[in-house]
Design a protein around this motif. Structure first.
Motif, PDB file in Angstrom:
ATOM      1  N   ASP A 198       0.862  -1.181   0.000  1.00 43.40           N
ATOM      2  CA  ASP A 198       0.000   0.000   0.000  1.00 43.40           C
ATOM      3  C   ASP A 198       0.901   1.234   0.000  1.00 43.40           C
ATOM      4  O   ASP A 198       1.461   1.597   1.041  1.00 43.40           O
ATOM      5  N   PRO A 199       1.057   1.886  -1.136  1.00 40.83           N
ATOM      6  CA  PRO A 199       1.975   3.032  -1.210  1.00 40.83           C
ATOM      7  C   PRO A 199       1.526   4.222  -0.373  1.00 40.83           C
ATOM      8  O   PRO A 199       2.340   5.083  -0.036  1.00 40.83           O
ATOM      9  N   ASP A 200       0.250   4.259  -0.009  1.00 41.20           N
ATOM     10  CA  ASP A 200      -0.279   5.390   0.756  1.00 41.20           C
ATOM     11  C   ASP A 200      -0.409   5.084   2.245  1.00 41.20           C
ATOM     12  O   ASP A 200      -1.060   5.835   2.984  1.00 41.20           O
ATOM     13  N   VAL A 201       0.208   4.023   2.682  1.00 37.67           N
ATOM     14  CA  VAL A 201       0.058   3.584   4.064  1.00 37.67           C
ATOM     15  C   VAL A 201       0.615   4.641   5.025  1.00 37.67           C
ATOM     16  O   VAL A 201       1.576   5.362   4.720  1.00 37.67           O
ATOM     17  N   ARG A 202       0.014   4.699   6.201  1.00 36.87           N
ATOM     18  CA  ARG A 202       0.442   5.644   7.243  1.00 36.87           C
ATOM     19  C   ARG A 202       0.315   4.931   8.589  1.00 36.87           C
ATOM     20  O   ARG A 202      -0.681   4.261   8.859  1.00 36.87           O
ATOM     21  N   LEU A 203       1.337   5.066   9.426  1.00 34.53           N
ATOM     22  CA  LEU A 203       1.349   4.385  10.718  1.00 34.53           C
ATOM     23  C   LEU A 203       1.728   5.387  11.797  1.00 34.53           C
ATOM     24  O   LEU A 203       2.759   6.060  11.710  1.00 34.53           O
ATOM     25  N   SER A 204       0.889   5.481  12.815  1.00 33.85           N
ATOM     26  CA  SER A 204       1.146   6.402  13.920  1.00 33.85           C
ATOM     27  C   SER A 204       1.879   5.666  15.034  1.00 33.85           C
ATOM     28  O   SER A 204       1.408   4.642  15.533  1.00 33.85           O
ATOM     29  N   ILE A 205       3.052   6.177  15.405  1.00 33.25           N
ATOM     30  CA  ILE A 205       3.883   5.577  16.428  1.00 33.25           C
ATOM     31  C   ILE A 205       4.154   6.602  17.518  1.00 33.25           C
ATOM     32  O   ILE A 205       4.600   7.719  17.234  1.00 33.25           O
ATOM     33  N   GLU A 206       3.893   6.220  18.763  1.00 29.41           N
ATOM     34  CA  GLU A 206       4.156   7.128  19.880  1.00 29.41           C
ATOM     35  C   GLU A 206       5.641   7.478  19.914  1.00 29.41           C
ATOM     36  O   GLU A 206       6.515   6.602  19.887  1.00 29.41           O
ATOM     37  N   ALA A 208       7.141   9.052  17.558  1.00 32.75           N
ATOM     38  CA  ALA A 208       7.627   9.257  16.189  1.00 32.75           C
ATOM     39  C   ALA A 208       6.606   9.965  15.317  1.00 32.75           C
ATOM     40  O   ALA A 208       6.941  10.447  14.235  1.00 32.75           O
ATOM     41  N   GLY A 209       5.365  10.027  15.761  1.00 27.97           N
ATOM     42  CA  GLY A 209       4.321  10.651  14.959  1.00 27.97           C
ATOM     43  C   GLY A 209       3.852   9.732  13.844  1.00 27.97           C
ATOM     44  O   GLY A 209       3.955   8.506  13.931  1.00 27.97           O
ATOM     45  N   ASP A 210       3.334  10.312  12.780  1.00 29.59           N
ATOM     46  CA  ASP A 210       2.858   9.549  11.633  1.00 29.59           C
ATOM     47  C   ASP A 210       4.015   9.231  10.694  1.00 29.59           C
ATOM     48  O   ASP A 210       4.725  10.129  10.235  1.00 29.59           O
ATOM     49  N   THR A 212       5.305   7.331   7.082  1.00 28.82           N
ATOM     50  CA  THR A 212       4.833   6.963   5.746  1.00 28.82           C
ATOM     51  C   THR A 212       5.945   6.249   4.998  1.00 28.82           C
ATOM     52  O   THR A 212       7.049   6.048   5.526  1.00 28.82           O
ATOM     53  N   LYS A 213       5.676   5.907   3.746  1.00 27.58           N
ATOM     54  CA  LYS A 213       6.681   5.238   2.909  1.00 27.58           C
ATOM     55  C   LYS A 213       7.863   6.160   2.608  1.00 27.58           C
ATOM     56  O   LYS A 213       8.910   5.697   2.143  1.00 27.58           O
ATOM     57  N   GLN A 214       7.719   7.443   2.863  1.00 25.75           N
ATOM     58  CA  GLN A 214       8.822   8.373   2.626  1.00 25.75           C
ATOM     59  C   GLN A 214       9.840   8.344   3.776  1.00 25.75           C
ATOM     60  O   GLN A 214      10.959   8.849   3.630  1.00 25.75           O
ATOM     61  N   ASP A 215       9.464   7.741   4.898  1.00 22.03           N
ATOM     62  CA  ASP A 215      10.398   7.612   6.020  1.00 22.03           C
ATOM     63  C   ASP A 215      11.264   6.375   5.832  1.00 22.03           C
ATOM     64  O   ASP A 215      10.895   5.422   5.137  1.00 22.03           O
ATOM     65  N   GLU A 216      12.426   6.411   6.459  1.00 21.27           N
ATOM     66  CA  GLU A 216      13.349   5.268   6.397  1.00 21.27           C
ATOM     67  C   GLU A 216      13.111   4.407   7.641  1.00 21.27           C
ATOM     68  O   GLU A 216      13.364   4.842   8.765  1.00 21.27           O
ATOM     69  N   ILE A 217      12.624   3.179   7.418  1.00 23.43           N
ATOM     70  CA  ILE A 217      12.160   2.344   8.525  1.00 23.43           C
ATOM     71  C   ILE A 217      12.704   0.926   8.366  1.00 23.43           C
ATOM     72  O   ILE A 217      12.584   0.309   7.303  1.00 23.43           O
ATOM     73  N   VAL A 218      13.290   0.417   9.440  1.00 21.25           N
ATOM     74  CA  VAL A 218      13.662  -0.995   9.519  1.00 21.25           C
ATOM     75  C   VAL A 218      12.732  -1.672  10.520  1.00 21.25           C
ATOM     76  O   VAL A 218      12.529  -1.161  11.631  1.00 21.25           O
ATOM     77  N   THR A 219      12.153  -2.797  10.124  1.00 21.80           N
ATOM     78  CA  THR A 219      11.234  -3.529  11.001  1.00 21.80           C
ATOM     79  C   THR A 219      11.834  -4.870  11.393  1.00 21.80           C
ATOM     80  O   THR A 219      12.576  -5.497  10.634  1.00 21.80           O
ATOM     81  N   PHE A 220      11.480  -5.312  12.605  1.00 17.08           N
ATOM     82  CA  PHE A 220      11.928  -6.604  13.125  1.00 17.08           C
ATOM     83  C   PHE A 220      10.782  -7.165  13.943  1.00 17.08           C
ATOM     84  O   PHE A 220      10.252  -6.497  14.827  1.00 17.08           O
ATOM     85  N   ASP A 286      19.989   8.642  19.433  1.00 18.68           N
ATOM     86  CA  ASP A 286      19.778   7.480  18.559  1.00 18.68           C
ATOM     87  C   ASP A 286      18.754   6.521  19.159  1.00 18.68           C
ATOM     88  O   ASP A 286      17.901   5.972  18.450  1.00 18.68           O
ATOM     89  N   TRP A 287      18.829   6.318  20.476  1.00 20.97           N
ATOM     90  CA  TRP A 287      17.897   5.387  21.132  1.00 20.97           C
ATOM     91  C   TRP A 287      16.447   5.858  20.988  1.00 20.97           C
ATOM     92  O   TRP A 287      15.522   5.053  20.946  1.00 20.97           O
ATOM     93  N   ALA A 288      16.253   7.150  20.869  1.00 24.19           N
ATOM     94  CA  ALA A 288      14.909   7.705  20.707  1.00 24.19           C
ATOM     95  C   ALA A 288      14.286   7.280  19.387  1.00 24.19           C
ATOM     96  O   ALA A 288      13.061   7.419  19.197  1.00 24.19           O
ATOM     97  N   ARG A 289      15.100   6.743  18.473  1.00 26.01           N
ATOM     98  CA  ARG A 289      14.586   6.299  17.172  1.00 26.01           C
ATOM     99  C   ARG A 289      14.304   4.797  17.147  1.00 26.01           C
ATOM    100  O   ARG A 289      14.000   4.233  16.098  1.00 26.01           O
ATOM    101  N   VAL A 290      14.415   4.146  18.309  1.00 27.21           N
ATOM    102  CA  VAL A 290      14.101   2.719  18.442  1.00 27.21           C
ATOM    103  C   VAL A 290      12.776   2.593  19.188  1.00 27.21           C
ATOM    104  O   VAL A 290      12.626   3.108  20.297  1.00 27.21           O
TER     105      VAL A 290
END
Length: 415
Positions: A198-206, A208-210, A212-220, A286-290
């Motif tokens: 879904d290219p228009d996907v949006r995820l709200s993270i406490e 980090a805010g909203d 989108t696919k324009q953000d650089e995200i690694v998932t585990f 950096d830890w604030a981005r985990v």
């Protein structure tokens, strides 16, 4: 046809198959510990049974597993006998024997056909045991004996079974030849209509805010954050990964319990043990981005996979996670461990980048390389989804093959 499902956490692996059979007019009943009162779910009559209260007794540690399974088997047997006495006689029993419940059902319905969900036969040699030198089993010779004892449940069940089904070749191939010859490999299936890009996907993270696919995200993603699924390797890769990618967000999904392997010492959690280990090497900024998300609903989990720039999947030689196939279906760009179950579904350079399970430096190098290569991510993501659609799609591949497997059992054909 009357069909009885046996699964401690019904529906479990029968989530799609049971409703399909019910919709085709079969009378479907399930016995499970999961519910407290009788209910109907998607056309399936779901009936509870309970475990008896038992006094503590001295049991050899190697027999504790079997003792628990026999307790469940007796409780399920009593519930099955009540069903029989009320006039219910199944033509087919489909059972996940992993918790022992179906151990005595032939004694209740000797003429019913029996198909088993064959999740794993416990092998006691390397790499199934002591794959990770950091978490060895101590006395290797004793561990070999203890692991063999865990298969008593398999050996009790298989002489009764007409056939077995296993979701992957890796899992099926753990069984000895006399079992393996009766196991058909058919995956539970991936709903590719739900697990899709879904290219228009949006995820709200406490914190980090909203996103989108324009953000650089690694998932585990793990069910529980533990060594069997490479949590320690991933955490040890974070200091360098965060340093090299100053805009990266890391989203980690998983609980604090233990699904597989040994429990952590002194009442700790594996999650916190490895946070404590790496935290001193990660600056606060950096830890604030985990972001640890815990366990999340499946819809949010799908959104997480859709928004991922690079998805990391690590595992010992063990049961393959559903999450990996769903990530592939979402066109995720994947870096995964080069272990046997993973190689069954991913190909190096075609659908993923594979690295040695223990090579955290190599893991960081591959993740960074993919983060910087839009074309490679797009190409491998497309290939990964195509592989899932062609080989694991729930409606066009998995369910039809499961129905064929059931037809073979009922016809008495060799499967």
């Amino acid at each position: 046809m009357k069909i009885l499902f046996i699964h401690q956490n019904f529906p479990g692996q029968y989530k799609h198959l049971a409703p399909l059979l019910a919709s085709r007019g079969h009378q479907c009943v399930a016995l499970t510990l999961r519910v407290k009162e009788a209910t109907t779910w998607n056309g399936v009559r779901v009936l509870p049974y309970t475990l008896p209260k038992r006094k503590a007794q001295a049991v050899h540690p190697w027999l504790t597993d079997l003792d628990t399974k026999v307790t469940r088997a007796e409780a399920c047997y009593r519930a099955a006998r009540q069903l029989r006495d009320k006039g219910f006689t199944p033509d087919l029993i489909l059972a996940h024997p992993g918790w022992g419940e179906s151990m005595f059902l032939r004694d209740v319905w000797p003429d019913a056909r029996l198909g088993l969900y064959c999740e794993l036969y416990h092998l006691s040699d390397y790499p199934h045991v002591d794959f990770d030198p950091e978490f060895t089993s101590g006395d290797a010779e004793l561990a070999h004996l203890r692991i063999r004892m865990k298969n008593l449940n398999n050996h009790i069940h298989f002489p009764m079974a007409d056939a077995g089904i296993s979701p992957t070749r890796f899992q099926a191939d753990t069984f000895p030849p006399e079992f393996r010859d009766r196991i058909t490999v058919v995956h539970d299936g991936v709903d590719t209509d739900l697990s899709r890009p879904d290219p228009d996907v949006r995820l709200s993270i406490e914190g980090a805010g909203d996103l989108t696919k324009q953000d650089e995200i690694v998932t585990f993603v793990n069910r529980n954050l533990e060594p069997y699924r490479g949590y320690h390797v991933f955490m040890r890769a974070l200091p360098r990964l965060l340093k090299e990618r100053p805009k990266l967000r890391v989203l980690i999904v998983g609980g604090d319990e233990v699904s597989y392997g040994a429990r952590p010492p002194n009442g700790q959690t594996w999650k916190q043990i490895f946070i404590d280990e790496v935290r001193k090497d990660i600056p606060d900024t950096d830890w604030a981005r985990v972001h640890f998300l815990g366990r999340i609903p499946h819809q949010q989990f799908t959104t997480l996979l859709q928004i991922s720039t690079v998805h990391v999947y690590l595992t010992y030689p063990f049961v393959l996670s559903w999450s990996l196939l769903e990530a592939m279906s979402c066109k995720a760009a994947i870096v995964a461990s080069d272990t046997t179950p993973v190689r069954e579904v991913l190909s190096q350079g075609e659908t993923a980048r594979l690295v040695d399970f223990f090579d955290r430096e190599g893991l960081v190098t591959e993740v960074v390389a993919l983060l910087e290569d839009d074309d490679a991510r797009k190409r491998m993501g497309q290939a990964a989804r195509a592989h899932i659609v062609q080989n694991y799609d729930l409606r066009t591949i998995a369910l039809p093959r499961q129905i064929d497997w059931i037809s073979s059992i009922m016809s008495g054909a060799k499967v």
